[in-house]
Design an enzyme around this catalytic site. Structure first.
Site, PDB file in Angstrom:
ATOM      1  N   VAL A  99      37.577  46.586  38.967  1.00 24.95           N
ATOM      2  CA  VAL A  99      37.695  46.185  37.565  1.00 24.95           C
ATOM      3  C   VAL A  99      38.719  45.058  37.481  1.00 24.95           C
ATOM      4  O   VAL A  99      39.900  45.256  37.773  1.00 24.95           O
ATOM      5  CB  VAL A  99      38.119  47.368  36.681  1.00 24.95           C
ATOM      6  CG1 VAL A  99      38.238  46.931  35.229  1.00 24.95           C
ATOM      7  CG2 VAL A  99      37.119  48.511  36.818  1.00 24.95           C
ATOM      8  N   ASP A 100      38.264  43.875  37.067  1.00 24.54           N
ATOM      9  CA  ASP A 100      39.122  42.690  37.042  1.00 24.54           C
ATOM     10  C   ASP A 100      38.911  41.954  35.728  1.00 24.54           C
ATOM     11  O   ASP A 100      37.948  41.195  35.570  1.00 24.54           O
ATOM     12  CB  ASP A 100      38.799  41.784  38.235  1.00 24.54           C
ATOM     13  CG  ASP A 100      39.765  40.608  38.349  1.00 24.54           C
ATOM     14  OD1 ASP A 100      40.703  40.535  37.533  1.00 24.54           O
ATOM     15  OD2 ASP A 100      39.583  39.773  39.253  1.00 24.54           O
ATOM     16  N   SER A 101      39.834  42.175  34.796  1.00 26.35           N
ATOM     17  CA  SER A 101      39.713  41.504  33.498  1.00 26.35           C
ATOM     18  C   SER A 101      40.063  40.027  33.587  1.00 26.35           C
ATOM     19  O   SER A 101      39.871  39.290  32.618  1.00 26.35           O
ATOM     20  CB  SER A 101      40.627  42.185  32.471  1.00 26.35           C
ATOM     21  OG  SER A 101      41.982  42.119  32.886  1.00 26.35           O
ATOM     22  N   GLY A 102      40.581  39.576  34.734  1.00 29.43           N
ATOM     23  CA  GLY A 102      40.894  38.163  34.899  1.00 29.43           C
ATOM     24  C   GLY A 102      39.754  37.356  35.486  1.00 29.43           C
ATOM     25  O   GLY A 102      39.867  36.140  35.611  1.00 29.43           O
TER      26      GLY A 102
END
Length: 399
Positions: free
Chosen positions: A251-254
């Site tokens: 999970v990588d919101s960037g």
């Protein structure tokens, strides 16, 4: 027991540190440990407890009435005592890779140049076989004190690695190299202080030296006030299924888009859906070749089935990455307090994976082949191996 040492040097600089020792620890060994922490030679140290100087070096600390939590005062004598040294004379002061230790390094750095020169000349480092270059004595002391060994592993990894290897020759070589390097730095420092004040090159080097001191002071404050900032954290992964195949997704919101590796796409049988007209180059910290795009696939998170699109990367270590496009589309929320990923459109949530369940590429590196071993277990194993090798060496040296 834990003892707090309040140290006053000859130049009136002060420092406080703590030592974990046994009650039957003899005073001369305690002086040697204090020398490693404070830089004051054991022959010049005077230890005071309850306004009473401790003079018998062969008595245990407990026999003086010392107990857990007590505070002792360490004073540096005005003139070194000319009498013969104690059992551990002039032990080498280890330079922990120039990393400032909270409360200990800064005062020593401000010593007058003459004082530094008297302890750092190459002749002193290599001349006395029973003094500054007695690696066997130092090795035995460090191996006998787990607290000092842990500090050494934290602040001087190269020397700690040589110590735990059990090879006395390697340990001696690394120790002498570090002592000589320290002597060269000190001589260069003294040369700069005595150089022409209008020499631009000397001033630039002095400026760099001051900058390094400020960096170390900043690091000292960080170690005291926020030691957690020096730790490592694992990334956020969840369990999901793509086309019915289990996948561990990062999970990588960037990240701008959701991606999947080519190997994972082949396992999930969705390579047949790749639209190669969307090929290109993904740029971030590095670059990756984008093979194409899967416009629509089904991702199962817990009991929810969510539509998702993927960009397929040719060489990608992680199987799948949930980017911001997927997270915003389903109104996902990262709740670090509960350690869960909340799916806003459905209200369901899934727990982030612990380190033991992460793919190998995402685990903290403890060494090749040792990913499943905890750091404290590695330290215990290395210490046991080093003690065993030391005992074997001692047996071989017996007549």
């Amino acid at each position: 027991m834990l003892l707090t040492v309040y140290c006053v040097r000859r130049d009136l600089s002060e420092v406080t540190f703590s030592l974990q020792v046994d009650a039957d620890f003899e005073l001369h060994n305690f002086r040697a440990l204090c020398e490693l922490e404070s830089g004051i030679p054991a022959a010049e140290s005077q230890i005071v407890y309850a306004e009473r100087p401790l003079t018998d070096n062969h008595r245990s600390l407990a026999s003086y009435g010392l107990k857990d939590g007590d505070v002792v005062i360490l004073r540096q004598k005005e003139n070194a005592d000319p009498r013969p040294p104690v059992q551990f004379p002039n032990l080498p002061r280890i330079d922990f890779s120039s990393i400032a230790v909270p409360g200990t390094s800064s005062p020593r750095q401000r010593q007058p140049p003459g004082t530094q020169q008297s302890h750092s000349s190459p002749g002193e480092i290599t001349s006395s076989p029973q003094g500054l270059d007695n690696p066997a004595l130092l090795r035995d002391m460090l191996l006998a004190n787990p607290h000092e060994l842990s500090l050494l592993k934290e602040r001087n990894p190269p020397l700690a690695e040589a110590l735990l290897s059990g090879d006395l020759e390697k340990f001696s070589r690394v120790l002498v190299e570090q002592q000589q390097d320290r002597a060269r730095r000190e001589q260069e420092r003294i040369r700069l202080f005595s150089a022409d004040p209008f020499d631009l090159e000397a001033q630039a080097k002095i400026e760099e030296d001051i900058r390094q001191q400020n960096i170390e002071e900043n690091m000292t404050i960080a170690m005291e006030e926020a030691p957690e900032s020096f730790g490592q954290v694992v990334m956020l992964y969840i369990n999901c299924k793509v086309n019915g195949h289990p996948v561990k997704a990062f999970v990588d919101s960037g990240a701008q888009m959701t991606i999947m590796s080519q190997a994972c796409a082949e396992r999930c049988n969705i390579m047949r859906l790749v639209d190669r007209r969307w090929a290109g180059i993904a740029k971030g910290v590095g670059t990756q070749k984008i093979i194409g795009r899967v416009h629509l696939a089904q991702v199962q998170i817990e009991g929810d089935f969510l539509p998702c699109s993927f960009s397929i990367l040719e060489e990608q270590p992680m199987d799948m990455l949930l980017g911001l496009d997927m997270l915003k589309r389903h109104q996902c929320s990262i709740d670090l307090k509960k350690n869960v990923l909340v799916i806003g459109t459905t209200g369901s949530q899934t727990t982030f994976l612990p380190e033991g369940e992460l793919p190998e590429c995402a685990r903290l590196a403890y060494g090749a082949g040792r990913e499943d071993v905890r750091p404290e277990e590695i330290a215990d194993q290395e210490l046991a191996e080093a003690l065993q090798k030391s005992a074997e060496d001692a047996e071989r040296q017996k007549p």
